[in-house]
Design a protein around this motif. Sequence first.
Motif, PDB file in Angstrom:
ATOM      1  N   SER A 142      15.169 -91.047 -44.229  1.00  0.00           N
ATOM      2  CA  SER A 142      15.675 -92.010 -43.116  1.00  0.00           C
ATOM      3  C   SER A 142      16.921 -91.417 -42.724  1.00  0.00           C
ATOM      4  O   SER A 142      17.941 -91.063 -43.678  1.00  0.00           O
ATOM      5  N   ARG A 311      16.259 -99.139 -43.164  1.00  0.00           N
ATOM      6  CA  ARG A 311      15.641 -97.917 -43.416  1.00  0.00           C
ATOM      7  C   ARG A 311      14.193 -98.080 -43.788  1.00  0.00           C
ATOM      8  O   ARG A 311      13.762 -97.386 -44.861  1.00  0.00           O
ATOM      9  N   PRO A 313      11.610 -96.561 -42.637  1.00  0.00           N
ATOM     10  CA  PRO A 313      10.972 -95.017 -42.550  1.00  0.00           C
ATOM     11  C   PRO A 313      10.786 -94.783 -44.165  1.00  0.00           C
ATOM     12  O   PRO A 313       9.834 -93.852 -44.431  1.00  0.00           O
ATOM     13  N   ASP A 314      11.641 -95.202 -44.966  1.00  0.00           N
ATOM     14  CA  ASP A 314      11.583 -94.949 -46.193  1.00  0.00           C
ATOM     15  C   ASP A 314      10.698 -95.493 -47.248  1.00  0.00           C
ATOM     16  O   ASP A 314      10.536 -95.217 -48.305  1.00  0.00           O
TER      17      ASP A 314
END
Length: 462
Positions: A142, A311, A313-314
Motif C-alpha cells: 500500500s 492500509r 490493501p495489505d
Amino acid sequence: MQMNKIYRYILDKINVGVHAVNKEGRTIIYNKKMRDIEGMSTEDVLDKNLLDVFSFDSNGNSTLMEALRDGKMVQNAKQTYYNNRAQEITTINDTFPFLEDGVRIGAIEIARDVTKYERLVRENLLKTGDARHTFDSIIGSSDRLQEVIEAGRRAARTSSSILITGETGTGKELFAQSIHNGSPRSSKPFISQNCAAIPDSLLEGLLFGTKKGAFTGAVERPGLFEQAEGGTLLLDEINSLNPALQAKLLRVLQEKTVRRVGDTKDRAVDVRIIATINEDPVDAIADGRLRKDLYYRLSVVSLFIPPLRERKPDIKDLALFFIGKYSSLFGMDVKRLDDEVLGLFHSYDWPGNVRELEHTIEGSMNLMEYEDTLSYLHLPIQFRNKPKLLPLEKTQSANMLESNIQGQTIKPLDEYMEEAEISYLKKVLSSHNFNVTKSAESLGVSRQSLQYRIRKWNLQPD
C-alpha cells in the motif's frame, strides 16, 4: 482476638512480602506474599529458625539476621538466597529491628521480589541483540506503508534519533530492526528494552548501569547504553518512563555521556536511540506522560506506522504470508484463503492490527485438518461472532476496491478519507493565513492536535 484476625487479613492482602523473627531468630510472621515469593508454606517456615530453613552466602549473612544482631535498619538492600528446595530467590529488602523497653526483641523485613529480573539480567535476555528483520521483511504494498518504508530507508543512513509512533501491533520494532540493519551500525549491537516491563526502581540501573556500593548489594555493572556502544538502543513505550528518568535520558542524549547510578564519573557513549510510542505524542505531552523537551530531542526523525485499518490493501498479502508461515510450522499444506474470509477481513477494523491478524490466522489453522484453503468455518468462534462484519460477495475480491464503476474510479475508504482530511485542513488553514491557533479554534481541536496533523501531512502554505 478480633484485632489479630484483622492484622493477619491485612498482612495477607498487601503486595509485599513480610517476614518477622523473634530474638532467637524464629519466624513469628510470614505473610502470603512472602510465601509466594519464596515458594514455601507456612508450616515450612513458621516457628523455625531462619538459618535452618534458608541458605544464604558462605558467611550465612541474612539481612533479617543482621538487623536482629546489629540493631541497624537496612534499606533497599538486594539479597540472593535459597529456599529449602535449593531454589534461588532474589529480593530487595527494607529491614528493621524492633525494640521493647529498649531491648531488641526481634526484626521485621519487607521484601520485593526481583528474582525473574535478576535471572534475565544474568542470562542477558533483557536485550534482543539479534536484529533479524530488514525492510524486505515488511509485508505490504500500500502507498501508506511504502511511504514509511522509504522514509525509514533514508533515515537509516544517519545516526539521528528516531521516534516511531504507531498503535500496538503495527510492527514498530520491525521498523526499528530494519533501520538498524540498513545503517552503518548494523555490525554493532542492537538492544531492545520495553520501558513498561520493568519497575522504575530497577529500570534506572538497567539503563544507565550501577556502581559497586551505590546501594546495598549493588555491583559494578554497565547499563544498556554502554552495552549498545556503537550500535542502536531501542526504547519501547518511552511514554511509560517516569519524568525523572525521562530527564536523565534527555541528559544522556544531549551530552552523549552516561553516569552509572551511584557514580560521579561520566562515560562517553556512541549509541543511536530509536524510541517508540503507541499513542499520539501530542496527547502524551498534554497528559504529562512525555516531556516536551524529550519529544523534540527524540523526534529528529518521526515515523508514523499506519494501523492495519488504514492500509487494507495489505491484508491479503499479510494473510497469505502468515498462512505460509504456520503451514510450514504445523506441517500442513494450506495455500490460500477463500473470498468470503477475505471479505470479512476487509470489513473488520483490526484494533490489534497486524498482530491480531497473525493470531487469527494461527487460531484458524489450528481448526483445519487436510484442507488447502482457509474458509469461514475455520475462523475462531470469537472472530465469527464479532458484530458488524459485512462480508463481500464471494465473487468479489479485494481488488474491486480499485475497479472502475460507471466511469469513476472507486478508491479505498481510508485513502478517500485521508485526501478529504488533507483538503479540508488546507482550506481552513488558508482561510486563516495559516494561523494555527485560529484554525484550531474554528476546527474545534486543540492547537497541539492541529500541529500534529500539519506535521503528519506536511501541510505548507501554497
